[in-house]
Design a protein around this motif. Structure first.
Motif, PDB file in Angstrom:
ATOM      1  N   THR A   1      25.885  24.808 -32.991  1.00 26.97           N
ATOM      2  CA  THR A   1      26.889  24.202 -32.130  1.00 26.97           C
ATOM      3  C   THR A   1      27.718  23.212 -32.950  1.00 26.97           C
ATOM      4  OG1 THR A   1      25.329  22.456 -31.450  1.00 26.97           O
ATOM      5  CG2 THR A   1      25.441  24.436 -30.068  1.00 26.97           C
ATOM      6  N   ASP A   2      28.794  22.717 -32.354  1.00 30.81           N
ATOM      7  CA  ASP A   2      29.694  21.795 -33.042  1.00 30.81           C
ATOM      8  C   ASP A   2      29.334  20.343 -32.742  1.00 30.81           C
ATOM      9  OD1 ASP A   2      31.190  23.832 -34.188  1.00 30.81           O
ATOM     10  OD2 ASP A   2      32.514  23.988 -32.447  1.00 30.81           O
ATOM     11  N   LEU A   3      29.213  19.533 -33.779  1.00 31.27           N
ATOM     12  CA  LEU A   3      28.905  18.120 -33.599  1.00 31.27           C
ATOM     13  C   LEU A   3      30.014  17.407 -32.821  1.00 31.27           C
ATOM     14  CD1 LEU A   3      27.133  15.656 -34.206  1.00 31.27           C
ATOM     15  CD2 LEU A   3      28.283  15.462 -36.433  1.00 31.27           C
ATOM     16  N   ALA A   4      31.247  17.859 -32.947  1.00 31.40           N
ATOM     17  CA  ALA A   4      32.358  17.227 -32.238  1.00 31.40           C
ATOM     18  C   ALA A   4      32.150  17.253 -30.731  1.00 31.40           C
ATOM     19  CB  ALA A   4      33.669  17.917 -32.604  1.00 31.40           C
ATOM     20  N   ASP A   5      31.514  18.293 -30.216  1.00 37.83           N
ATOM     21  CA  ASP A   5      31.262  18.367 -28.774  1.00 37.83           C
ATOM     22  C   ASP A   5      30.345  17.237 -28.315  1.00 37.83           C
ATOM     23  OD1 ASP A   5      32.878  20.570 -28.465  1.00 37.83           O
ATOM     24  OD2 ASP A   5      31.240  22.022 -28.603  1.00 37.83           O
ATOM     25  N   TYR A   6      29.317  16.945 -29.080  1.00 36.25           N
ATOM     26  CA  TYR A   6      28.376  15.882 -28.715  1.00 36.25           C
ATOM     27  C   TYR A   6      29.071  14.525 -28.776  1.00 36.25           C
ATOM     28  CZ  TYR A   6      24.986  19.596 -29.461  1.00 36.25           C
ATOM     29  OH  TYR A   6      24.294  20.784 -29.394  1.00 36.25           O
ATOM     30  N   ARG A   7      29.931  14.356 -29.756  1.00 35.43           N
ATOM     31  CA  ARG A   7      30.658  13.096 -29.862  1.00 35.43           C
ATOM     32  C   ARG A   7      31.655  12.928 -28.719  1.00 35.43           C
ATOM     33  NH1 ARG A   7      31.632  13.413 -36.459  1.00 35.43           N
ATOM     34  NH2 ARG A   7      29.615  12.464 -37.048  1.00 35.43           N
ATOM     35  N   THR A   8      32.241  14.026 -28.263  1.00 34.72           N
ATOM     36  CA  THR A   8      33.150  13.958 -27.116  1.00 34.72           C
ATOM     37  C   THR A   8      32.412  13.496 -25.873  1.00 34.72           C
ATOM     38  OG1 THR A   8      34.584  15.705 -27.988  1.00 34.72           O
ATOM     39  CG2 THR A   8      34.654  15.311 -25.618  1.00 34.72           C
ATOM     40  N   VAL A   9      31.243  14.074 -25.637  1.00 37.29           N
ATOM     41  CA  VAL A   9      30.444  13.689 -24.472  1.00 37.29           C
ATOM     42  C   VAL A   9      29.998  12.235 -24.588  1.00 37.29           C
ATOM     43  CG1 VAL A   9      28.325  14.165 -23.189  1.00 37.29           C
ATOM     44  CG2 VAL A   9      29.685  16.062 -24.102  1.00 37.29           C
ATOM     45  N   ARG A  10      29.570  11.838 -25.772  1.00 41.10           N
ATOM     46  CA  ARG A  10      29.135  10.455 -25.982  1.00 41.10           C
ATOM     47  C   ARG A  10      30.281   9.475 -25.735  1.00 41.10           C
ATOM     48  NH1 ARG A  10      28.178   8.708 -32.057  1.00 41.10           N
ATOM     49  NH2 ARG A  10      30.417   9.162 -31.949  1.00 41.10           N
ATOM     50  N   LYS A  11      31.461   9.816 -26.189  1.00 42.36           N
ATOM     51  CA  LYS A  11      32.614   8.916 -26.044  1.00 42.36           C
ATOM     52  C   LYS A  11      32.948   8.679 -24.581  1.00 42.36           C
ATOM     53  CE  LYS A  11      37.459   8.389 -27.429  1.00 42.36           C
ATOM     54  NZ  LYS A  11      38.581   8.997 -28.193  1.00 42.36           N
ATOM     55  N   VAL A  12      32.824   9.700 -23.752  1.00 42.49           N
ATOM     56  CA  VAL A  12      33.188   9.589 -22.343  1.00 42.49           C
ATOM     57  C   VAL A  12      32.063   8.989 -21.508  1.00 42.49           C
ATOM     58  CG1 VAL A  12      33.817  10.897 -20.267  1.00 42.49           C
ATOM     59  CG2 VAL A  12      34.838  11.474 -22.491  1.00 42.49           C
ATOM     60  N   HIS A  13      30.833   9.420 -21.744  1.00 41.58           N
ATOM     61  CA  HIS A  13      29.716   9.033 -20.876  1.00 41.58           C
ATOM     62  C   HIS A  13      28.800   7.976 -21.479  1.00 41.58           C
ATOM     63  CE1 HIS A  13      30.781  12.110 -18.023  1.00 41.58           C
ATOM     64  NE2 HIS A  13      30.647  13.074 -18.917  1.00 41.58           N
ATOM     65  N   GLY A  14      29.007   7.614 -22.744  1.00 35.84           N
ATOM     66  CA  GLY A  14      28.159   6.612 -23.364  1.00 35.84           C
ATOM     67  C   GLY A  14      26.886   7.222 -23.923  1.00 35.84           C
ATOM     68  N   GLY A  15      26.012   6.346 -24.407  1.00 34.68           N
ATOM     69  CA  GLY A  15      24.771   6.814 -24.993  1.00 34.68           C
ATOM     70  C   GLY A  15      24.949   7.141 -26.467  1.00 34.68           C
ATOM     71  N   THR A  16      24.104   8.027 -26.971  1.00 33.61           N
ATOM     72  CA  THR A  16      24.120   8.424 -28.370  1.00 33.61           C
ATOM     73  C   THR A  16      24.177   9.934 -28.469  1.00 33.61           C
ATOM     74  OG1 THR A  16      21.709   8.599 -28.547  1.00 33.61           O
ATOM     75  CG2 THR A  16      22.678   6.419 -28.935  1.00 33.61           C
ATOM     76  N   VAL A  17      24.427  10.415 -29.677  1.00 33.20           N
ATOM     77  CA  VAL A  17      24.387  11.860 -29.890  1.00 33.20           C
ATOM     78  C   VAL A  17      23.004  12.404 -29.572  1.00 33.20           C
ATOM     79  CG1 VAL A  17      24.486  13.654 -31.672  1.00 33.20           C
ATOM     80  CG2 VAL A  17      26.279  11.905 -31.565  1.00 33.20           C
ATOM     81  N   ASN A  18      21.956  11.642 -29.902  1.00 41.21           N
ATOM     82  CA  ASN A  18      20.596  12.078 -29.579  1.00 41.21           C
ATOM     83  C   ASN A  18      20.416  12.230 -28.076  1.00 41.21           C
ATOM     84  OD1 ASN A  18      17.709  12.536 -30.379  1.00 41.21           O
ATOM     85  ND2 ASN A  18      17.425  10.706 -29.105  1.00 41.21           N
ATOM     86  N   ASP A  19      20.995  11.319 -27.291  1.00 45.48           N
ATOM     87  CA  ASP A  19      20.922  11.442 -25.828  1.00 45.48           C
ATOM     88  C   ASP A  19      21.579  12.737 -25.363  1.00 45.48           C
ATOM     89  OD1 ASP A  19      19.740   8.954 -25.839  1.00 45.48           O
ATOM     90  OD2 ASP A  19      21.593   7.890 -25.325  1.00 45.48           O
ATOM     91  N   VAL A  20      22.726  13.068 -25.951  1.00 45.92           N
ATOM     92  CA  VAL A  20      23.432  14.289 -25.558  1.00 45.92           C
ATOM     93  C   VAL A  20      22.611  15.515 -25.945  1.00 45.92           C
ATOM     94  CG1 VAL A  20      25.579  15.589 -25.735  1.00 45.92           C
ATOM     95  CG2 VAL A  20      25.633  13.096 -25.841  1.00 45.92           C
ATOM     96  N   VAL A  21      21.970  15.475 -27.105  1.00 46.59           N
ATOM     97  CA  VAL A  21      21.111  16.584 -27.517  1.00 46.59           C
ATOM     98  C   VAL A  21      19.986  16.793 -26.501  1.00 46.59           C
ATOM     99  CG1 VAL A  21      19.390  17.299 -29.229  1.00 46.59           C
ATOM    100  CG2 VAL A  21      21.611  16.448 -29.981  1.00 46.59           C
ATOM    101  N   LEU A  22      19.326  15.701 -26.104  1.00 43.78           N
ATOM    102  CA  LEU A  22      18.215  15.830 -25.150  1.00 43.78           C
ATOM    103  C   LEU A  22      18.713  16.258 -23.774  1.00 43.78           C
ATOM    104  CD1 LEU A  22      16.058  12.756 -26.177  1.00 43.78           C
ATOM    105  CD2 LEU A  22      15.513  15.166 -26.500  1.00 43.78           C
TER     106      LEU A  22
END
Length: 490
Positions: A249-270
């Protein structure tokens, strides 16, 4: 005098069985380009670097009568060509064919009479690519005395560093009498180092009341004792065969979600893993009414002087999180996962991802090895799945001039655990390596599809795109693969 195995390492050896081989693996895919990277060049590279991990030329030697812990001794018959093997897929080999080959290889235990590692150079992939499959026993890579061989093979530029190798010669063979003398000497100097001995016929350990024994018992009991607290589709008696699923998958997607909803990339992964488990369970027509959460152990990097030090600048500790698979909203799932890490973040012990990613060499292979050891020691805590997410460098790495284009961790399965998930971010992508029991999870490929769908669902919430079907959706994933059929929520 040879180095004696520690009690916790004996516990891993005692708990190993044909259905639960205790080795970690990594699949790395390379584009040779004009580098000339082939099997012979790989042998040369390992010969040049193996001196940095001397344990990779040592084997385990038992003490006569098993009167003390075994010791690490130089393998006087060490044969690099035995450990580094050549394999091939029918050209043009597909990723599915590679995964099937990897699944067969990781299902086989390592030979304990030799150094506990193997590496396979796999040719025949499409577009001229090649793959390296490495597997190392959990007692071999502890992050303290030994890091993973893969960490020292990769360079940050196309021009490899010539380190010159070494003129290695095996140490003097230790006689049985010498092993007994060393055992007696150690028992006098440090009684705590020899109080636990693996009994090969029974698999039991001699126990005493000191702290070393308690640590050993914790590992053994964790691996061979209590079953998971709750019966789930991802728990049960294991077979001797595995399945391997890989997802890029693309790391940019996780950063997009993190930017909008907060948390960390690890949170988005989980949160992505949680959504995938939910969709996968629904696709299997599993009822979620009695299964609102799946408990996961997530090894995390911390600064804690009370934990065993590693050579990587931090310690690894277990963190437990209840993945809310019963929650239909992807955003709520993300916030619940983020909240579970809030207390840890507030302690100030956490290690930033960019610090981990900047460690020299490709440290994720070693971090994954330590993470699987931590998960094994906590098996009695009643979790259902382990998820290890390790940040890697966001610039390309090379082996003998060949660029690494993908890397997938392959974790071992614990007794009674039919699923283990490893995650590595590298060079702009996030790579999932999913290990599954072949009999208990025959539809493991479906879980891979669900991972992509779960990430798409989170991205939609962050980019203002309304999901067309919020739960159990049928739309295709981003890479054009056919989506799985997902049953409606009961």
């Amino acid at each position: 005098m040879s180095e004696r195995l520690r009690p916790r390492d004996l516990a891993f050896l005692a708990a190993e069985s044909p259905s639960t081989p205790m080795h970690n693996a990594t699949v790395e895919i390379f584009d040779p380009g004009d580098s000339g990277f082939d099997y012979d060049r790989l042998l040369e590279l390992i010969e040049d670097r193996i001196s940095f991990v001397p344990r990779y030329r040592q084997r385990i030697q038992t003490v006569p009568g098993r009167l003390a812990n075994p010791v690490w001794v130089d393998d006087e018959d060490f044969d690099l060509a035995y450990h580094v093997r050549r394999s091939a897929l029918p050209r043009p080999g597909s990723l599915d064919q590679l995964r099937e080959l990897v699944a067969r290889i990781i299902s086989r235990p390592l030979d304990r009479s030799r150094p506990l590692w193997e590496m396979y150079f796999v040719e025949g992939l499409a577009d001229g690519q090649v793959a390296l499959l490495s597997k190392s026993h959990q007692v071999l890579v502890d992050g303290v005395d030994t890091v993973d061989l893969g960490q020292v093979l990769l360079d940050v530029s196309e021009r490899p560093k010539e380190l010159g190798g070494d003129e290695w010669r095996a140490g003097r063979r230790v006689s049985p009498a010498g092993l007994l003398v060393d055992a007696v000497r150690d028992s006098v100097r440090e009684p705590g180092t020899v109080v636990d001995t693996v009994r090969s016929r029974t698999g039991a350990l001699v126990r005493c009341a000191d702290s070393a024994t308690r640590r050993t018992s914790r590992v053994v009991n964790g691996l061979t004792g209590r079953d998971p607290e709750r019966e789930t589709p991802i728990n049960g008696p294991l077979s001797q065969q595995r399945r391997v699923v890989t997802v890029r998958t693309d790391l940019a997607d996780y950063r997009t979600v993190r930017k909008v909803h907060g948390g960390t990339v690890n949170d988005v992964v989980l949160a992505t893993v949680t959504g995938a488990l939910r969709a996968w369970l629904m696709a299997r027509s599993e009822s979620l009414r009695g299964l609102r959460q799946i408990r996961a152990v997530v090894p995390i990097s911390v600064i804690d002087e009370e934990l065993e030090a590693t050579s990587l600048g931090s310690q690894i500790a277990a963190h437990f999180v209840d993945l809310p698979v019963g929650e239909p909203s992807p955003v709520v799932r993300l916030h619940q996962v983020s909240y579970s890490f809030l207390a840890h973040k507030e302690t100030g012990r956490g290690v930033a991802a960019n610090r981990l990613a900047g460690i020299a060499g490709f440290a994720p292979t070693t971090f994954h090895a330590i993470g699987s050891r931590v998960a094994a020691t906590e098996a009695r805590r009643g979790f259902q799945v382990s998820v290890t997410n390790v940040p890697g460098p966001q610039s390309p790495l090379y082996a003998a001039g060949a660029r690494m284009v993908a890397t997938y961790p392959v974790h071992p399965l614990l007794p009674g655990h039919a699923l283990a998930i490893g995650v590595t971010s590298y060079d702009g992508h996030v790579y999932y390596g999913v290990t599954a029991d072949r009999d208990l999870l025959p539809d493991a490929d479906l879980f891979g599809h669900c991972l992509r769908e779960a990430l798409d669902e989170l991205v939609d919430t962050a980019t203002g795109v309304r999901p067309r079907v919020p739960r159990g959706r049928k739309r295709g994933s981003r890479d054009g693969q056919k989506p799985p059929k997902v049953a409606p929520e009961p």
